[in-house]
Design a protein around this motif. Structure first.
Motif, PDB file in Angstrom:
ATOM      1  N   LYS A   1      56.468  64.283  36.010  1.00  0.00           N
ATOM      2  CA  LYS A   1      55.766  63.783  34.829  1.00  0.00           C
ATOM      3  C   LYS A   1      54.774  62.676  35.196  1.00  0.00           C
ATOM      4  CE  LYS A   1      56.505  65.476  31.647  1.00  0.00           C
ATOM      5  NZ  LYS A   1      55.802  66.646  31.041  1.00  0.00           N
ATOM      6  N   LYS A   2      55.132  61.823  36.149  1.00  0.00           N
ATOM      7  CA  LYS A   2      54.198  60.783  36.604  1.00  0.00           C
ATOM      8  C   LYS A   2      52.982  61.422  37.283  1.00  0.00           C
ATOM      9  CE  LYS A   2      57.258  56.793  37.304  1.00  0.00           C
ATOM     10  NZ  LYS A   2      57.873  55.895  38.307  1.00  0.00           N
ATOM     11  N   LYS A   3      53.227  62.525  37.980  1.00  0.00           N
ATOM     12  CA  LYS A   3      52.144  63.221  38.677  1.00  0.00           C
ATOM     13  C   LYS A   3      51.114  63.749  37.683  1.00  0.00           C
ATOM     14  CE  LYS A   3      51.374  66.893  42.100  1.00  0.00           C
ATOM     15  NZ  LYS A   3      52.025  67.932  42.938  1.00  0.00           N
ATOM     16  N   VAL A   4      51.584  64.346  36.601  1.00  0.00           N
ATOM     17  CA  VAL A   4      50.645  64.918  35.630  1.00  0.00           C
ATOM     18  C   VAL A   4      49.887  63.821  34.890  1.00  0.00           C
ATOM     19  CG1 VAL A   4      52.026  65.111  33.498  1.00  0.00           C
ATOM     20  CG2 VAL A   4      50.409  66.916  34.078  1.00  0.00           C
ATOM     21  N   LEU A   5      50.502  62.652  34.755  1.00  0.00           N
ATOM     22  CA  LEU A   5      49.828  61.533  34.089  1.00  0.00           C
ATOM     23  C   LEU A   5      48.620  61.025  34.881  1.00  0.00           C
ATOM     24  CD1 LEU A   5      52.840  59.516  32.675  1.00  0.00           C
ATOM     25  CD2 LEU A   5      50.821  60.191  31.360  1.00  0.00           C
ATOM     26  N   LYS A   6      48.586  61.359  36.179  1.00  0.00           N
ATOM     27  CA  LYS A   6      47.466  60.931  37.023  1.00  0.00           C
ATOM     28  C   LYS A   6      46.304  61.922  37.006  1.00  0.00           C
ATOM     29  CE  LYS A   6      50.485  58.436  40.252  1.00  0.00           C
ATOM     30  NZ  LYS A   6      51.014  58.390  41.638  1.00  0.00           N
ATOM     31  N   GLU A   7      46.529  63.097  36.403  1.00  0.00           N
ATOM     32  CA  GLU A   7      45.481  64.111  36.374  1.00  0.00           C
ATOM     33  C   GLU A   7      44.367  63.715  35.404  1.00  0.00           C
ATOM     34  OE1 GLU A   7      45.618  66.266  38.544  1.00  0.00           O
ATOM     35  OE2 GLU A   7      47.708  66.740  38.991  1.00  0.00           O
ATOM     36  N   ASP A   8      43.136  64.034  35.758  1.00  0.00           N
ATOM     37  CA  ASP A   8      41.992  63.672  34.908  1.00  0.00           C
ATOM     38  C   ASP A   8      42.087  64.296  33.528  1.00  0.00           C
ATOM     39  OD1 ASP A   8      40.885  62.119  36.890  1.00  0.00           O
ATOM     40  OD2 ASP A   8      39.535  63.689  37.634  1.00  0.00           O
ATOM     41  N   PHE A   9      42.617  65.535  33.456  1.00  0.00           N
ATOM     42  CA  PHE A   9      42.670  66.207  32.158  1.00  0.00           C
ATOM     43  C   PHE A   9      43.707  65.576  31.221  1.00  0.00           C
ATOM     44  CE2 PHE A   9      45.155  68.914  35.121  1.00  0.00           C
ATOM     45  CZ  PHE A   9      46.409  68.862  34.528  1.00  0.00           C
ATOM     46  N   VAL A  10      44.537  64.687  31.764  1.00  0.00           N
ATOM     47  CA  VAL A  10      45.441  63.906  30.919  1.00  0.00           C
ATOM     48  C   VAL A  10      44.864  62.511  30.695  1.00  0.00           C
ATOM     49  CG1 VAL A  10      47.733  62.835  30.751  1.00  0.00           C
ATOM     50  CG2 VAL A  10      47.498  65.179  31.607  1.00  0.00           C
ATOM     51  N   LYS A  11      44.373  61.883  31.761  1.00  0.00           N
ATOM     52  CA  LYS A  11      43.816  60.524  31.642  1.00  0.00           C
ATOM     53  C   LYS A  11      42.644  60.464  30.672  1.00  0.00           C
ATOM     54  CE  LYS A  11      43.122  59.690  36.059  1.00  0.00           C
ATOM     55  NZ  LYS A  11      42.758  58.949  37.294  1.00  0.00           N
ATOM     56  N   ASP A  12      41.863  61.553  30.613  1.00  0.00           N
ATOM     57  CA  ASP A  12      40.671  61.569  29.767  1.00  0.00           C
ATOM     58  C   ASP A  12      40.943  62.074  28.354  1.00  0.00           C
ATOM     59  OD1 ASP A  12      39.299  60.687  31.978  1.00  0.00           O
ATOM     60  OD2 ASP A  12      38.554  62.667  32.551  1.00  0.00           O
ATOM     61  N   ASN A  13      42.195  62.353  28.042  1.00  0.00           N
ATOM     62  CA  ASN A  13      42.549  62.862  26.714  1.00  0.00           C
ATOM     63  C   ASN A  13      43.685  62.004  26.169  1.00  0.00           C
ATOM     64  OD1 ASN A  13      43.828  64.399  24.588  1.00  0.00           O
ATOM     65  ND2 ASN A  13      42.761  66.216  25.328  1.00  0.00           N
ATOM     66  N   SER A  14      43.351  61.115  25.248  1.00  0.00           N
ATOM     67  CA  SER A  14      44.339  60.143  24.769  1.00  0.00           C
ATOM     68  C   SER A  14      45.541  60.809  24.117  1.00  0.00           C
ATOM     69  CB  SER A  14      43.688  59.164  23.788  1.00  0.00           C
ATOM     70  OG  SER A  14      43.164  59.845  22.671  1.00  0.00           O
ATOM     71  N   GLN A  15      45.316  61.904  23.399  1.00  0.00           N
ATOM     72  CA  GLN A  15      46.429  62.589  22.742  1.00  0.00           C
ATOM     73  C   GLN A  15      47.400  63.165  23.778  1.00  0.00           C
ATOM     74  OE1 GLN A  15      45.315  65.665  19.944  1.00  0.00           O
ATOM     75  NE2 GLN A  15      47.391  66.485  19.855  1.00  0.00           N
ATOM     76  N   LYS A  16      46.839  63.840  24.787  1.00  0.00           N
ATOM     77  CA  LYS A  16      47.686  64.409  25.839  1.00  0.00           C
ATOM     78  C   LYS A  16      48.402  63.299  26.610  1.00  0.00           C
ATOM     79  CE  LYS A  16      46.501  68.672  25.066  1.00  0.00           C
ATOM     80  NZ  LYS A  16      47.468  69.583  24.391  1.00  0.00           N
ATOM     81  N   LYS A  17      47.696  62.194  26.836  1.00  0.00           N
ATOM     82  CA  LYS A  17      48.287  61.073  27.561  1.00  0.00           C
ATOM     83  C   LYS A  17      49.511  60.541  26.813  1.00  0.00           C
ATOM     84  CE  LYS A  17      45.373  57.996  29.094  1.00  0.00           C
ATOM     85  NZ  LYS A  17      44.489  56.808  29.110  1.00  0.00           N
ATOM     86  N   VAL A  18      49.373  60.364  25.505  1.00  0.00           N
ATOM     87  CA  VAL A  18      50.479  59.862  24.688  1.00  0.00           C
ATOM     88  C   VAL A  18      51.658  60.835  24.733  1.00  0.00           C
ATOM     89  CG1 VAL A  18      51.211  59.372  22.324  1.00  0.00           C
ATOM     90  CG2 VAL A  18      49.048  58.464  23.163  1.00  0.00           C
TER      91      VAL A  18
END
Length: 259
Positions: free
Chosen positions: A228-245
């Motif tokens: 889960k920490k790994k996916v949080l570092k992906e750009d497609f998560v970092k650049d999408n606040s909803q996905k990040k949350v």
């Protein structure tokens, strides 16, 4: 408690103006598509209407809104049938089956994979769709695994990376049923790596969630947290606040389960 407080604070800070920008972009795309459809209808151009429906369906599919994707694919399919456009009909019928499968509508998905196989333009396409019928309908784990492996081989040959990632994820499901934990883990990791490299964010997130659930079910919480920490570092998560949350909330849940 301190860790949970930090996680909650992180969630709060993650919600920002980018969410508004993302919503605005989605609205803009919908309005453009609606305008395109209106003009095509006025010009009696059913081919453009159908193509636009497919484009909208693909957008919804990429967002994980499979019900809406199914709705527009059915509209497109009906138009392609009336136009006798068999090549596009094959594509849209398979995509419709995939949207239905994502919603666990297994019987209609099998029917549409079968229909896509019947109208396939190539031997490879026919094999892929027939294999998907077997994958969803066969009671034999071995037959399902063979069908999926066949699709993996075809996707590798045709360089169809999105289908390849999906097949690895499907094979992992069979591995889990066979209680082959190492193979299941390896196939889920392969699926995630491929989808990430191909910039298929929704697919990558779904596979990451499956991998995380797999670790949690096997009480391997440290690996679940790492995934889960790994996916949080992906750009497609970092650049999408909803996905990040969403991902931070998932991470918080894993920490709670570990305790």
């Amino acid at each position: 408690m301190k860790l949970l407080f930090k996680i909650i604070l992180f969630i709060t800070l993650a919600i920002g103006s980018s969410s508004f920008a993302q919503d605005s972009t989605k609205v803009s795309k919908v309005l453009k598509s609606a305008s395109k459809i209106r003009k095509a209808v006025d010009n009696n151009d059913n081919k453009t209407v159908a193509d636009t429906y497919v484009s909208m369906a693909n957008d919804y599919y990429g967002q994980g809104n499979y019900a809406k994707s199914e709705e527009y694919l059915i509209k497109a399919r009906n138009l392609y049938q009336n136009l006798n456009d068999k090549k596009n009909l094959e594509f849209v019928t398979r995509k419709l089956a995939q949207s239905q499968e994502k919603q666990n509508k297994i019987s209609p998905a099998i029917l549409n994979y079968s229909r896509a196989a019947d109208i396939s333009y190539s031997k490879e396409n026919k094999s892929i769709n027939t294999n998907d019928v077997t994958r969803l309908s066969s009671p034999s784990k071995e037959e399902r695994a063979e069908a999926i492996q066949s699709n993996i081989d075809i996707s590798r040959k045709d360089n169809e990376k999105a289908d390849l990632a999906a097949s690895y994820s499907q094979l992992a499901d069979v591995n889990i049923q066979q209680n082959d934990i190492p193979k299941a883990e390896a196939n889920l990791k392969s699926a995630y790596t491929i989808s990430k490299k191909q910039m298929e964010p929704q697919q990558a997130l779904e596979i990451n969630q499956k991998l995380t659930n797999f670790y949690v079910e096997n009480k391997d919480f440290d690996k679940a947290i790492e995934a889960k920490k790994k996916v949080l570092k992906e750009d497609f998560v970092k650049d999408n606040s909803q996905k990040k949350v969403e991902q931070i909330q998932e991470l918080a849940d894993i920490y709670i389960k570990k305790k």
